[in-house]
Design an enzyme around this catalytic site. Structure first.
Site, short mmCIF file in Angstrom:
data_model
loop_
_atom_site.label_atom_id
_atom_site.label_comp_id
_atom_site.label_asym_id
_atom_site.label_seq_id
_atom_site.Cartn_x
_atom_site.Cartn_y
_atom_site.Cartn_z
N GLU A 176 0.83 -1.23 0.00
CA GLU A 176 0.00 0.00 0.00
C GLU A 176 0.85 1.27 0.00
O GLU A 176 0.69 2.15 0.86
CB GLU A 176 -0.95 -0.02 1.21
CG GLU A 176 -1.90 -1.21 1.17
CD GLU A 176 -2.97 -1.20 2.26
OE1 GLU A 176 -2.86 -0.40 3.21
OE2 GLU A 176 -3.93 -1.99 2.14
N GLU A 295 -5.69 -8.29 -0.41
CA GLU A 295 -6.33 -7.94 0.88
C GLU A 295 -7.79 -7.62 0.59
O GLU A 295 -8.09 -6.68 -0.16
CB GLU A 295 -5.68 -6.72 1.53
CG GLU A 295 -4.39 -7.03 2.27
CD GLU A 295 -3.92 -5.86 3.14
OE1 GLU A 295 -4.77 -5.19 3.77
OE2 GLU A 295 -2.70 -5.63 3.16
O1 AHR Z 1 -5.23 -5.93 7.17
C1 AHR Z 1 -5.08 -4.82 7.99
C2 AHR Z 1 -4.34 -3.67 7.30
O2 AHR Z 1 -5.14 -3.16 6.28
C3 AHR Z 1 -3.04 -4.01 6.62
O3 AHR Z 1 -1.96 -3.91 7.48
C4 AHR Z 1 -2.92 -2.97 5.56
O4 AHR Z 1 -2.17 -3.41 4.45
C5 AHR Z 1 -4.35 -2.60 5.25
O5 AHR Z 1 -4.52 -1.24 5.20
#
Ligand code: AHR
Length: 504
Positions: A176, A295
Site C-alpha cells: 500500500e 487484501e
Molecule cells: O489488514 C489490515 C491492514 O489493512 C493491513 O496492514 C494494511 O495493508 C491494510 O490497510
C-alpha cells in the site's frame, strides 16, 4: 422493490470463464494485533505444540484448506527488518512497531512462519519492505529463503535450522505504498523506480519467483487509478501481478447498500483490468497482467474499539470483528465475484486469518471458535476448484444508494476438476423472503444426484460468540428436485447456499 420472486441460473458447458487458480482462496497473517502472538503462536497454551503453535488454531486453519498465506504485512512490513526476526530468540531485539504503535518482540519471525505454514499446508506470499528498506534487504531475504547454500544468507538459514531452501514463489513488492498512513509512502514514480530495481535484483537471485506490484491502497484514495497506470507503465515487464486491496463495511447501517458491496468489488476489478490492458497496448507487450486481490474482507465492527487501543503494548487486541450472518452474505458474495472474475484474478487473500479481521478467534489461554465467515470460505475452498462457468442469473432486483438493479441473488458455478460434480454457490440477499430457484444446465447430462448446504439464521445480526460458538453454522439445505431437465430448489431468506450436483 421488484419482487417477481423468480430466480433462474443458466450455465452452458461451453461458456467457461477460466480454470480457477486455487490461490484465490488465500489468506493473510500480519504482525498486527493478536494474529501471531496469542493467535497462531502461544507459548504455554494447553493446545500448543513443541513449536508453541496452537494446534486447535492449526486445525481450524486446515479446515479452510488455505493454499497460500501472505506474510508478514501489511502496514507492518514497511517498518520491518526481517533480520530482527531470525536466529537465537534471546538475541532478537524488541522494537517500536510504528504502523500500529505497539512493541514487536520479534519472538516470531521468518523461520517460525515457514515452519507454521508447512504445518498448515499453505504456500507463502512474502512481502518485502520497500518503505524504510529497499533493494538490498529484499534481495538478501530472497537469498535467505530461496538460495540452496554456500553464501552468507543461505548458510545463515541453514544455521538457523532450515537445511533446504523454502522456495517461496510469490513476492509482494511493498505494501500500500500510496497510503498516507504507510511508513515510507511514495509517489507512483518513486515507488515504480524502487519496485523495478528491487524486483530485478530479486529475480537475479531466483529467476523462478513471481512479483506482485502495489496497486493503490484502496479505490477511494485520490491516487487511484492514476497510480496503477503510472506504476504499470514502468514495471509492466518486471511484474507478474498487480495487487488490489479493499474492505467493505456497514458503518452507516445502510444494509441494502452494504449487501451490494460486491458490485463495487467487481467494478474495481474491471477498472484495474482495463488499466492493465491499456498499458499492454501502449507498451506493445505480449503479456497479459494478472491480478492479485491480496487484501479483502468485511471490516467495520471494530473501528470504534480500535480508536482506544493503548499504545506501546505487546500484541494488543486490534481489529477483532464479530462477524454476523449479514456479514457472511457480503463475504460470500465477494467470493462469488472473485470466482466470476477468475480469468484475471489469480490470487486473493482474505485479510486476515486469525483474530484480526478473522474467521478464527483464538481466546488467549482458552479455546478457539469460528465466525460466520469461516463457512462460505470453507465451502468455496473445498468445492470451488476446477473450472468457473459463466452463470447467467435472472433474479428480482432492488435499488440502493450506490447501485441500481442489484440482484437479490448472486451465484457462481464451478465444474470440478474431474468433471464429476457441478457446484452452485448462491447468496440470497433478500432478508425477508425465500426465493425459489431454477437451474438450467446446458450441455450437461447425468448429474442426477444432489445435495444442498445452507447457512442462515433467524436474525441477520446473529453471530457466533465464545458463549455460543455454533449459533450460526451451515446445515443441510432445502431439497433439490429434477424436472424436465431443470433443477429446482429454494434459497432461504438471507442465506448462503451450496448446491452440489453429482454424476451417479
Ligand atoms: O489488514 C489490515 C491492514 O489493512 C493491513 O496492514 C494494511 O495493508 C491494510 O490497510
Amino acid at each position: 422493490m421488484d419482487m417477481k420472486n423468480k430466480v433462474s441460473i443458466t450455465v452452458d458447458r461451453d461458456f467457461q470463464i477460466a480454470a480457477i487458480d486455487k490461490r484465490i482462496y488465500g489468506s493473510f497473517l500480519e504482525h498486527v494485533g493478536r494474529a501471531i502472538y496469542t493467535g497462531i503462536y502461544e507459548p504455554g497454551h494447553a493446545a500448543a505444540d513443541a513449536d508453541d503453535f496452537r494446534l486447535d488454531v492449526l486445525d481450524a486453519v486446515r479446515g479452510l484448506n488455505v493454499p497460500i498465506v501472505r506474510y508478514p504485512g501489511g502496514n507492518f512490513v514497511s517498518g520491518y527488518n526481517w533480520k530482527d526476526g531470525i536466529g537465537p530468540r534471546e538475541k532478537r531485539p524488541k522494537r517500536l512497531e510504528l504502523a500500529a504503535r505497539c512493541i514487536e518482540t520479534n519472538e516470531f519471525g521468518t523461520d517460525e512462519f515457514m515452519k507454521w505454514s508447512k504445518k498448515a499446508g499453505a504456500d507463502t506470499m512474502m512481502t518485502v519492505n520497500l518503505g524504510t528498506q529497499g533493494l538490498d534487504s529484499a534481495r538478501e531475504l530472497v537469498e535467505y529463503c530461496n538460495f540452496p547454500g554456500g553464501t552468507q544468507w543461505s548458510d545463515l538459514r541453514k544455521k538457523n535450522g532450515a537445511k533446504d531452501p523454502y522456495n517461496i514463489k510469490v513476492w509482494c513488492l511493498g505494501n500500500e505504498m500510496d497510503g498516507p498512513w504507510q511508513i515510507g509512502q511514495k509517489t507512483a514514480q518513486e515507488y515504480a523506480s524502487i519496485a523495478v530495481q528491487a524486483g530485478k535484483a530479486m529475480k537475479l537471485v531466483d529467476p523462478s519467483i513471481e512479483l506482485v506490484v502495489c496497486g493503490s491502497a484502496m479505490p477511494s484514495l485520490p491516487t487511484y487509478p492514476e497510480w496503477e497506470r503510472e506504476v504499470l507503465e514502468h514495471s509492466y515487464e518486471q511484474a507478474d501481478y498487480i495487487c488490489l486491496h479493499s474492505y467493505y463495511g456497514n458503518q452507516s447501517g445502510d444494509t441494502d447498500n452494504f449487501l451490494a458491496r460486491n458490485i463495487a468489488m467487481a467494478e474495481y476489478i474491471r477498472t484495474v483490468e482495463s488499466i492493465c490492458d491499456y498499458t499492454k497496448a501502449k507498451l506493445r507487450s505480449r503479456k497479459t497482467m494478472m491480478l492479485s486481490f491480496d487484501e479483502w474482507n468485511v471490516w467495520y465492527h471494530s473501528n470504534e474499539a480500535d480508536r482506544h487501543i493503548k499504545h506501546w503494548a505487546v500484541a494488543p487486541a486490534q481489529s477483532e470483528e464479530d462477524y454476523t450472518m449479514l456479514d457472511a452474505l457480503v463475504f460470500g458474495s465477494c467470493f462469488i465475484t472473485l470466482l466470476n472474475h477468475s480469468d484475471r484474478v489469480k490470487m486473493a487473500c482474505v485479510a486476515q486469518l486469525v483474530n484480526v479481521l478473522a474467521p478464527i478467534i483464538a481466546l488467549p489461554g482458552g479455546p478457539c471458535y469460528c465466525h460466520t465467515t469461516y463457512y462460505p470460505w470453507k465451502h468455496v475452498s473445498e468445492f470451488g476448484r476446477g473450472t468457473a462457468l459463466r452463470a447467467a442469473v435472472n433474479a428480482p432486483v432492488y435499488d440502493c444508494a450506490d447501485f441500481e438493479k442489484v440482484p437479490y441473488v448472486d451465484a457462481a458455478v464451478v465444474l470440478s476438476e474431474d468433471e464429476s460434480a457441478i457446484t452452485i454457490f448462491a447468496v440470497n440477499k433478500n432478508l425477508e423472503e425465500a426465493l425459489p430457484v431454477t437451474l438450467k444446465l446446458n450441455g450437461f447430462t447425468g448429474y442426477s444426484e444432489a445435495e444442498s448446504i445452507t447457512m442462515h439464521s433467524p436474525s441477520a445480526d446473529d453471530g457466533n460468540t465464545p458463549e455460543e460458538p455454533n449459533l450460526v453454522v451451515p446445515a443441510r439445505g432445502n431439497s433439490v428436485g429434477f424436472e424436465d431437465g431443470l433443477v429446482h430448489t429454494i434459497l432461504p431468506r438471507a442465506s448462503w447456499n451450496v448446491i452440489r450436483l453429482r454424476k451417479k
